[in-house]
Design a protein around this motif. Structure first.
Motif, PDB file in Angstrom:
ATOM      1  N   ILE A  81       0.873  -1.160   0.000  1.00  0.00           N
ATOM      2  CA  ILE A  81       0.000   0.000   0.000  1.00  0.00           C
ATOM      3  C   ILE A  81       0.912   1.211   0.000  1.00  0.00           C
ATOM      4  N   ASP A  82       0.871   1.960  -1.083  1.00  0.00           N
ATOM      5  CA  ASP A  82       1.780   3.089  -1.221  1.00  0.00           C
ATOM      6  C   ASP A  82       1.461   4.178  -0.214  1.00  0.00           C
ATOM      7  N   THR A  83       2.515   4.802   0.260  1.00  0.00           N
ATOM      8  CA  THR A  83       2.330   5.939   1.154  1.00  0.00           C
ATOM      9  C   THR A  83       2.242   7.198   0.316  1.00  0.00           C
ATOM     10  N   ALA A  84       1.708   8.224   0.883  1.00  0.00           N
ATOM     11  CA  ALA A  84       1.579   9.483   0.161  1.00  0.00           C
ATOM     12  C   ALA A  84       2.953  10.073  -0.101  1.00  0.00           C
ATOM     13  N   SER A  85       3.129  10.578  -1.310  1.00  0.00           N
ATOM     14  CA  SER A  85       4.389  11.239  -1.597  1.00  0.00           C
ATOM     15  C   SER A  85       4.422  12.551  -0.837  1.00  0.00           C
ATOM     16  N   PHE A  86       5.569  12.929  -0.412  1.00  0.00           N
ATOM     17  CA  PHE A  86       5.693  14.145   0.393  1.00  0.00           C
ATOM     18  C   PHE A  86       5.178  15.354  -0.368  1.00  0.00           C
ATOM     19  N   GLU A  87       5.447  15.377  -1.694  1.00  0.00           N
ATOM     20  CA  GLU A  87       5.048  16.531  -2.494  1.00  0.00           C
ATOM     21  C   GLU A  87       3.529  16.686  -2.561  1.00  0.00           C
ATOM     22  N   SER A  88       2.793  15.577  -2.415  1.00  0.00           N
ATOM     23  CA  SER A  88       1.336  15.657  -2.539  1.00  0.00           C
ATOM     24  C   SER A  88       0.654  16.031  -1.230  1.00  0.00           C
ATOM     25  N   VAL A  89       1.415  16.108  -0.151  1.00  0.00           N
ATOM     26  CA  VAL A  89       0.839  16.436   1.145  1.00  0.00           C
ATOM     27  C   VAL A  89       1.198  17.879   1.478  1.00  0.00           C
ATOM     28  N   GLN A 105      14.058  18.616   5.851  1.00  0.00           N
ATOM     29  CA  GLN A 105      14.238  17.559   6.845  1.00  0.00           C
ATOM     30  C   GLN A 105      13.005  16.670   6.937  1.00  0.00           C
ATOM     31  N   LEU A 106      11.813  17.267   6.889  1.00  0.00           N
ATOM     32  CA  LEU A 106      10.576  16.485   6.900  1.00  0.00           C
ATOM     33  C   LEU A 106      10.495  15.582   5.671  1.00  0.00           C
ATOM     34  N   LYS A 107      10.859  16.123   4.534  1.00  0.00           N
ATOM     35  CA  LYS A 107      10.835  15.359   3.289  1.00  0.00           C
ATOM     36  C   LYS A 107      11.756  14.146   3.389  1.00  0.00           C
ATOM     37  N   LEU A 108      12.953  14.372   3.904  1.00  0.00           N
ATOM     38  CA  LEU A 108      13.902  13.265   4.073  1.00  0.00           C
ATOM     39  C   LEU A 108      13.388  12.232   5.077  1.00  0.00           C
ATOM     40  N   MET A 109      12.802  12.709   6.165  1.00  0.00           N
ATOM     41  CA  MET A 109      12.278  11.801   7.192  1.00  0.00           C
ATOM     42  C   MET A 109      11.150  10.943   6.627  1.00  0.00           C
ATOM     43  N   TYR A 110      10.205  11.555   5.915  1.00  0.00           N
ATOM     44  CA  TYR A 110       9.100  10.793   5.340  1.00  0.00           C
ATOM     45  C   TYR A 110       9.604   9.768   4.328  1.00  0.00           C
ATOM     46  N   SER A 111      10.582  10.131   3.513  1.00  0.00           N
ATOM     47  CA  SER A 111      11.093   9.165   2.544  1.00  0.00           C
ATOM     48  C   SER A 111      11.807   8.017   3.257  1.00  0.00           C
ATOM     49  N   ALA A 112      12.471   8.302   4.372  1.00  0.00           N
ATOM     50  CA  ALA A 112      13.121   7.238   5.147  1.00  0.00           C
ATOM     51  C   ALA A 112      12.073   6.328   5.785  1.00  0.00           C
ATOM     52  N   VAL A 113      11.016   6.901   6.347  1.00  0.00           N
ATOM     53  CA  VAL A 113       9.959   6.106   6.985  1.00  0.00           C
ATOM     54  C   VAL A 113       9.260   5.230   5.956  1.00  0.00           C
ATOM     55  N   LEU A 158      16.774   4.359  10.687  1.00  0.00           N
ATOM     56  CA  LEU A 158      16.510   5.698  10.150  1.00  0.00           C
ATOM     57  C   LEU A 158      17.761   6.561  10.165  1.00  0.00           C
ATOM     58  N   ARG A 159      18.555   6.435  11.236  1.00  0.00           N
ATOM     59  CA  ARG A 159      19.825   7.179  11.299  1.00  0.00           C
ATOM     60  C   ARG A 159      20.726   6.780  10.136  1.00  0.00           C
ATOM     61  N   ASN A 160      20.815   5.472   9.866  1.00  0.00           N
ATOM     62  CA  ASN A 160      21.664   4.994   8.774  1.00  0.00           C
ATOM     63  C   ASN A 160      21.160   5.468   7.413  1.00  0.00           C
ATOM     64  N   ILE A 161      19.853   5.524   7.255  1.00  0.00           N
ATOM     65  CA  ILE A 161      19.285   5.993   5.994  1.00  0.00           C
ATOM     66  C   ILE A 161      19.518   7.495   5.830  1.00  0.00           C
ATOM     67  N   LEU A 162      19.322   8.242   6.910  1.00  0.00           N
ATOM     68  CA  LEU A 162      19.432   9.699   6.830  1.00  0.00           C
ATOM     69  C   LEU A 162      20.874  10.199   6.863  1.00  0.00           C
TER      70      LEU A 162
END
Length: 164
Positions: A81-89, A105-113, A158-162
Motif C-alpha cells: 500500500i503506497d504511502t503518500a508522496s511528500f510533495e502531494s501532502v 528535513q521532513l521530506k527526508l524523514m518521510y522518505s526514510a519512513v 533511520l539514522r543509517n538511511i538519513l
C-alpha cells in the motif's frame, strides 16, 4: 444495534476521526485510496464496536483496529500500500522566520519512513503521535519491551538511511 450504541459509535468516531485520516495518509498514495481505506476502517470499527469493552481508551482501541485493517488490506492484496508522496501532502509549519531546512528535513524523514515495513511504520507513527510504549504495545499487540527494542532498532535504521 440499539440507537444508543449507534449514537455512541458515531460520536466517538467523529471525535477521533483524525486518527483514521492519519493512518489513511500513511498507508495510501491518493485521495481515492484514502477514501476507500477510510471506509474500510470505519466498517471494521463498526463491526467491532459492540465488542469494545472499554479496557483501554477508545482512541487506543481505534488505533489498533485501524492499523490492523490497513495492514490486513496490504496482506490480502499482496502488494504494498503506497504511502503518500511528500510533495502531494500540504504541510503548514509555523516557524518564525520560515526555514526551508525544516521542510527538507521532513521530506527526508518521510522518505526514510516509507522504506520501513508496515509494522515498523505503524510503530513510528504511534511514537510520533507521542504514545507511550505501553499504549504502543497495546495498540500493536506486542510486549512493551518488544516495542522499545523495535523502536531503538528503527531509530538506528533511520539514522543509517538519513546519515549514510
Amino acid at each position: 444495534m440499539t440507537k444508543d450504541l449507534e449514537h455512541s459509535f458515531v460520536t466517538q468516531l467523529e471525535e477521533n476521526q483524525n486518527i483514521v485520516h492519519k493512518i489513511c495518509r500513511l498507508y495510501t498514495n491518493d485521495q481515492e485510496s484514502h477514501n476507500d481505506l477510510f471506509q474500510e476502517i470505519t466498517i471494521q470499527l463498526w463491526k467491532a464496536f459492540p465488542k469494545f469493552r472499554g479496557d483501554s481508551k477508545f482512541s487506543t482501541w481505534m488505533y489498533r483496529v485501524a492499523l490492523n485493517t490497513a495492514i490486513t488490506l496490504y496482506r490480502k492484496k499482496k502488494r504494498r500500500i503506497d504511502t503518500a508522496s511528500f510533495e502531494s501532502v500540504s504541510f503548514k509549519i509555523k516557524a518564525e522566520p520560515y526555514d526551508d531546512t525544516i521542510e527538507e528535513q521532513l521530506k527526508l524523514m518521510y522518505s526514510a519512513v516509507k522504506t520501513l515495513n508496515d509494522i515498523d511504520k505503524a510503530l513510528v507513527f504511534l511514537y510520533l503521535e507521542d504514545k507511550n510504549y505501553k499504549e504502543i504495545s497495546e495498540t500493536l499487540g506486542i510486549t512493551e519491551v518488544n516495542a522499545r527494542v523495535k523502536m531503538n532498532r528503527i531509530k538506528g535504521k533511520l539514522r543509517n538511511i538519513l546519515n549514510p
